[in-house]
Design an enzyme around this catalytic site. Structure first.
Site, PDB file in Angstrom:
ATOM      1  CB  THR A 122    -158.717 -17.674 124.649  1.00  0.00           C
ATOM      2  OG1 THR A 122    -157.809 -16.726 125.195  1.00  0.00           O
ATOM      3  CG2 THR A 122    -159.024 -17.241 123.217  1.00  0.00           C
ATOM      4  CG  ASP A 123    -157.963 -14.365 128.925  1.00  0.00           C
ATOM      5  OD1 ASP A 123    -157.317 -14.769 127.939  1.00  0.00           O
ATOM      6  OD2 ASP A 123    -157.423 -14.098 130.023  1.00  0.00           O
ATOM      7  CD  GLU A 124    -154.484 -14.673 124.205  1.00  0.00           C
ATOM      8  OE1 GLU A 124    -154.121 -14.188 123.127  1.00  0.00           O
ATOM      9  OE2 GLU A 124    -153.807 -15.498 124.846  1.00  0.00           O
ATOM     10  CE1 TYR A 140    -155.604 -19.192 120.047  1.00  0.00           C
ATOM     11  CE2 TYR A 140    -155.090 -17.400 121.565  1.00  0.00           C
ATOM     12  CZ  TYR A 140    -155.616 -18.662 121.332  1.00  0.00           C
ATOM     13  OH  TYR A 140    -156.165 -19.381 122.366  1.00  0.00           O
ATOM     14  CE  LYS A 151    -160.004 -20.584 120.864  1.00  0.00           C
ATOM     15  NZ  LYS A 151    -160.201 -22.066 120.803  1.00  0.00           N
TER      16      LYS A 151
HETATM   17  P1  NAD Z   1    -152.227 -26.932 122.374  1.00  0.00           P
HETATM   18  O1  NAD Z   1    -151.643 -26.116 121.267  1.00  0.00           O
HETATM   19  O2  NAD Z   1    -151.352 -27.512 123.425  1.00  0.00           O
HETATM   20  O3  NAD Z   1    -153.065 -28.152 121.745  1.00  0.00           O
HETATM   21  C1  NAD Z   1    -153.917 -28.007 120.652  1.00  0.00           C
HETATM   22  C2  NAD Z   1    -154.264 -29.414 120.176  1.00  0.00           C
HETATM   23  O4  NAD Z   1    -155.156 -29.301 119.045  1.00  0.00           O
HETATM   24  C3  NAD Z   1    -153.052 -30.221 119.691  1.00  0.00           C
HETATM   25  O5  NAD Z   1    -153.098 -31.533 120.222  1.00  0.00           O
HETATM   26  C4  NAD Z   1    -153.199 -30.234 118.168  1.00  0.00           C
HETATM   27  O6  NAD Z   1    -152.635 -31.385 117.567  1.00  0.00           O
HETATM   28  C5  NAD Z   1    -154.709 -30.186 118.023  1.00  0.00           C
HETATM   29  N1  NAD Z   1    -155.136 -29.643 116.725  1.00  0.00           N
HETATM   30  C6  NAD Z   1    -154.711 -28.487 116.132  1.00  0.00           C
HETATM   31  N2  NAD Z   1    -155.329 -28.337 114.942  1.00  0.00           N
HETATM   32  C7  NAD Z   1    -156.162 -29.392 114.801  1.00  0.00           C
HETATM   33  C8  NAD Z   1    -157.085 -29.777 113.785  1.00  0.00           C
HETATM   34  N3  NAD Z   1    -157.253 -29.049 112.674  1.00  0.00           N
HETATM   35  N4  NAD Z   1    -157.790 -30.918 113.955  1.00  0.00           N
HETATM   36  C9  NAD Z   1    -157.609 -31.669 115.073  1.00  0.00           C
HETATM   37  N5  NAD Z   1    -156.753 -31.357 116.057  1.00  0.00           N
HETATM   38  C10 NAD Z   1    -156.045 -30.229 115.926  1.00  0.00           C
HETATM   39  O7  NAD Z   1    -153.368 -26.015 122.992  1.00  0.00           O
HETATM   40  P2  NAD Z   1    -153.832 -25.780 124.503  1.00  0.00           P
HETATM   41  O8  NAD Z   1    -152.973 -24.757 125.100  1.00  0.00           O
HETATM   42  O9  NAD Z   1    -154.029 -27.083 125.170  1.00  0.00           O
HETATM   43  O10 NAD Z   1    -155.253 -25.091 124.230  1.00  0.00           O
HETATM   44  C11 NAD Z   1    -156.445 -25.887 124.108  1.00  0.00           C
HETATM   45  C12 NAD Z   1    -157.626 -24.967 123.879  1.00  0.00           C
HETATM   46  O11 NAD Z   1    -157.735 -24.053 124.980  1.00  0.00           O
HETATM   47  C13 NAD Z   1    -157.503 -24.099 122.622  1.00  0.00           C
HETATM   48  O12 NAD Z   1    -158.757 -24.027 122.006  1.00  0.00           O
HETATM   49  C14 NAD Z   1    -157.084 -22.741 123.144  1.00  0.00           C
HETATM   50  O13 NAD Z   1    -157.531 -21.700 122.306  1.00  0.00           O
HETATM   51  C15 NAD Z   1    -157.772 -22.722 124.501  1.00  0.00           C
HETATM   52  N6  NAD Z   1    -157.112 -21.895 125.525  1.00  0.00           N
HETATM   53  C16 NAD Z   1    -155.778 -22.057 125.793  1.00  0.00           C
HETATM   54  C17 NAD Z   1    -155.190 -21.276 126.784  1.00  0.00           C
HETATM   55  C18 NAD Z   1    -153.717 -21.417 127.134  1.00  0.00           C
HETATM   56  O14 NAD Z   1    -153.203 -20.573 127.891  1.00  0.00           O
HETATM   57  N7  NAD Z   1    -153.005 -22.417 126.657  1.00  0.00           N
HETATM   58  C19 NAD Z   1    -155.952 -20.340 127.497  1.00  0.00           C
HETATM   59  C20 NAD Z   1    -157.316 -20.214 127.189  1.00  0.00           C
HETATM   60  C21 NAD Z   1    -157.890 -21.000 126.208  1.00  0.00           C
HETATM   61  P1  TYD Z   2    -147.937 -16.410 125.929  1.00  0.00           P
HETATM   62  O1  TYD Z   2    -147.574 -17.493 126.874  1.00  0.00           O
HETATM   63  O2  TYD Z   2    -147.505 -16.500 124.506  1.00  0.00           O
HETATM   64  O3  TYD Z   2    -149.507 -16.221 126.043  1.00  0.00           O
HETATM   65  P2  TYD Z   2    -150.462 -15.049 125.431  1.00  0.00           P
HETATM   66  O4  TYD Z   2    -149.689 -14.204 124.512  1.00  0.00           O
HETATM   67  O5  TYD Z   2    -151.460 -15.870 124.708  1.00  0.00           O
HETATM   68  O6  TYD Z   2    -150.988 -14.302 126.599  1.00  0.00           O
HETATM   69  O7  TYD Z   2    -147.361 -15.045 126.496  1.00  0.00           O
HETATM   70  C1  TYD Z   2    -147.692 -14.597 127.804  1.00  0.00           C
HETATM   71  C2  TYD Z   2    -147.047 -13.245 127.992  1.00  0.00           C
HETATM   72  O8  TYD Z   2    -145.623 -13.412 127.974  1.00  0.00           O
HETATM   73  C3  TYD Z   2    -147.366 -12.256 126.879  1.00  0.00           C
HETATM   74  O9  TYD Z   2    -147.476 -10.947 127.434  1.00  0.00           O
HETATM   75  C4  TYD Z   2    -146.157 -12.329 125.977  1.00  0.00           C
HETATM   76  C5  TYD Z   2    -145.019 -12.633 126.951  1.00  0.00           C
HETATM   77  N1  TYD Z   2    -143.894 -13.409 126.372  1.00  0.00           N
HETATM   78  C6  TYD Z   2    -142.597 -12.918 126.444  1.00  0.00           C
HETATM   79  O10 TYD Z   2    -142.343 -11.833 127.010  1.00  0.00           O
HETATM   80  N2  TYD Z   2    -141.589 -13.652 125.875  1.00  0.00           N
HETATM   81  C7  TYD Z   2    -141.826 -14.828 125.236  1.00  0.00           C
HETATM   82  O11 TYD Z   2    -140.854 -15.443 124.716  1.00  0.00           O
HETATM   83  C8  TYD Z   2    -143.167 -15.336 125.188  1.00  0.00           C
HETATM   84  C9  TYD Z   2    -143.478 -16.626 124.502  1.00  0.00           C
HETATM   85  C10 TYD Z   2    -144.175 -14.588 125.771  1.00  0.00           C
END
Ligand code: NAD
Ligand code: TYD
Length: 329
Positions: free
Chosen positions: A116-118, A141, A145
């Site tokens: 992630t970019d975070e 988190y 990562k």
């Molecule tokens: P999500 O939370 O929707 O899904 C995560 C999945 O991982 C779930 O199906 C969960 O059951 C599974 N999981 C969790 N712990 C596990 C374990 N110990 N063993 C096996 N499976 C397990 O997540 P997402 O939003 O689809 O993110 C997927 C990936 O992309 C993550 O690695 C996240 O860090 C990365 N990512 C997400 C975002 C975003 O905005 N959602 C952005 C950048 C990177």
């Molecule tokens: P989020 O979707 O949790 O992603 P991340 O924190 O990983 O970037 O949040 C996106 C942005 O929205 C972040 O600045 C936090 C804000 N946010 C709110 O203001 N209210 C909320 O209830 C949530 C979940 C996020």
């Protein structure tokens, strides 16, 4: 190619599975089915689902049998939950990653770590992070990562594992569990519930459609170099801008907006430079406000049967803990 997709029953992982299946790849999903994992996300794909923990070597070995590559989407992913309790984040995002790397080390499989970019932390002062920048994670988190990323780089250097890392921006689209900003606000707006904006709402995130995210990961799987990191960027928007666009698209009233107590350690701005991936041939197909977000809102409007059952049980308990006091204050 037979590919092991870990976390394939989650949001982005399930989009990736659908992409591979459409391309004719053979897919095995390994997923623990935590609160965020949902077999319904894989309906119609016909892929094999192994239910288990990526931190368990025997399960990984069984699921990975015959796979030439692994793409690791499995993680604990929500910043607010990591603030409430970081332990599971270290278990899955660090120890789980290491366990998968051990498997790749023994099988010589190609490995892609979805990060992630975070991990770059806050870029409030301006500029955009490039892949060689130092890691400055702010939340439990992003720290977990970052720990996973460092394990990957160590396994490349020490054991010659053919691993690459992608660092994607904030991702949106269908099938996202309704705890993150976009799906939470869309489903709350559709139900006439409050939209809890943290602090002043002027934080900036880059928004990337799930399908564009997956296209980037797929390109890195096939053409990325081992030991290399690739940013996958999106469109910059302030949270309040996103909130007002959601109100417009759902037809909900601005009186639903509540400015609530800010998130602890809240990063003001994420911004990444994705020139490296664009030079490999990647380009996003979805805009945010014009195409991607309206389509996503329509998906949630048309798929209440997917998210209404989620918004009970475990979700309710989390929602109370995270928002009840904030919304009362
Ligand atoms: P999500 O939370 O929707 O899904 C995560 C999945 O991982 C779930 O199906 C969960 O059951 C599974 N999981 C969790 N712990 C596990 C374990 N110990 N063993 C096996 N499976 C397990 O997540 P997402 O939003 O689809 O993110 C997927 C990936 O992309 C993550 O690695 C996240 O860090 C990365 N990512 C997400 C975002 C975003 O905005 N959602 C952005 C950048 C990177
Ligand atoms: P989020 O979707 O949790 O992603 P991340 O924190 O990983 O970037 O949040 C996106 C942005 O929205 C972040 O600045 C936090 C804000 N946010 C709110 O203001 N209210 C909320 O209830 C949530 C979940 C996020």
């Amino acid at each position: 190619m037979r590919v092991l997709v870990t976390g394939g029953a989650g949001f982005i992982g399930s989009h990736f599975v659908k992409r591979l299946v459409a391309q004719g790849d053979e897919v095995v999903v390994l997923d623990k089915l935590t609160y965020a994992g949902n077999p319904a996300n894989l309906e119609g794909t016909g892929v094999e689902l192994v239910v288990g923990d990526i931190a368990d070597p025997e399960t990984v070995k069984r699921a990975g049998s015959g796979c030439a590559a692994i793409v690791n989407f499995a993680a604990e992913t929500h910043v607010d939950r990591s603030i409430l309790g970081p332990k599971e984040f270290v278990h899955t995002d660090v120890l789980g990653t290491m366990t998968l790397l051990e498997w790749a080390r023994s099988t010589r499989a190609r490995y892609v770590q979805v990060s992630t970019d975070e991990v770059y932390g806050d870029l409030e002062a301006g500029g955009r992070a490039v892949e060689t920048d130092p890691l400055r994670p702010s939340s439990p988190y992003s720290a977990a990562k970052a720990g996973g990323d460092l394990q990957v780089l160590a396994y490349v250097r020490t054991y010659g594992v053919a691993a690459s890392i992608t660092r994607g921006a904030n991702t949106f689209g269908p099938n996202q569990y309704p705890e993150k900003l976009v799906p939470l606000f869309v489903t709350n707006a559709l139900d006439g519930e409050p939209l809890p904006v943290y602090g002043d709402g002027k934080q900036v995130r880059e928004w990337l459609h799930a399908e564009d995210h997956c296209a980037g990961v797929d390109l890195v799987l096939r053409e990325g170099a081992p030991g290399e990191i690739y940013n996958i960027g999106g469109e910059d928007h302030e949270n309040l801008e996103v909130t007002y666009r959601i109100l417009e698209l759902t037809g909900a009233d601005a009186s639903l907006i509540r400015h609530v107590e800010d998130r602890a350690g809240h990063d003001r701005r994420y911004a990444i430079d994705d020139t490296k991936l664009r030079n490999l041939g990647w380009k996003p197909a979805h805009s945010f406000g014009e195409g991607g977000l309206p389509e996503t809102v329509e998906w949630y409007r048309g798929n209440r049967a997917w998210w209404e059952p989620i918004k009970s049980g475990e979700y309710r308990r989390y929602y109370e803990e995270q928002y009840a006091e904030r919304l009362q204050a």
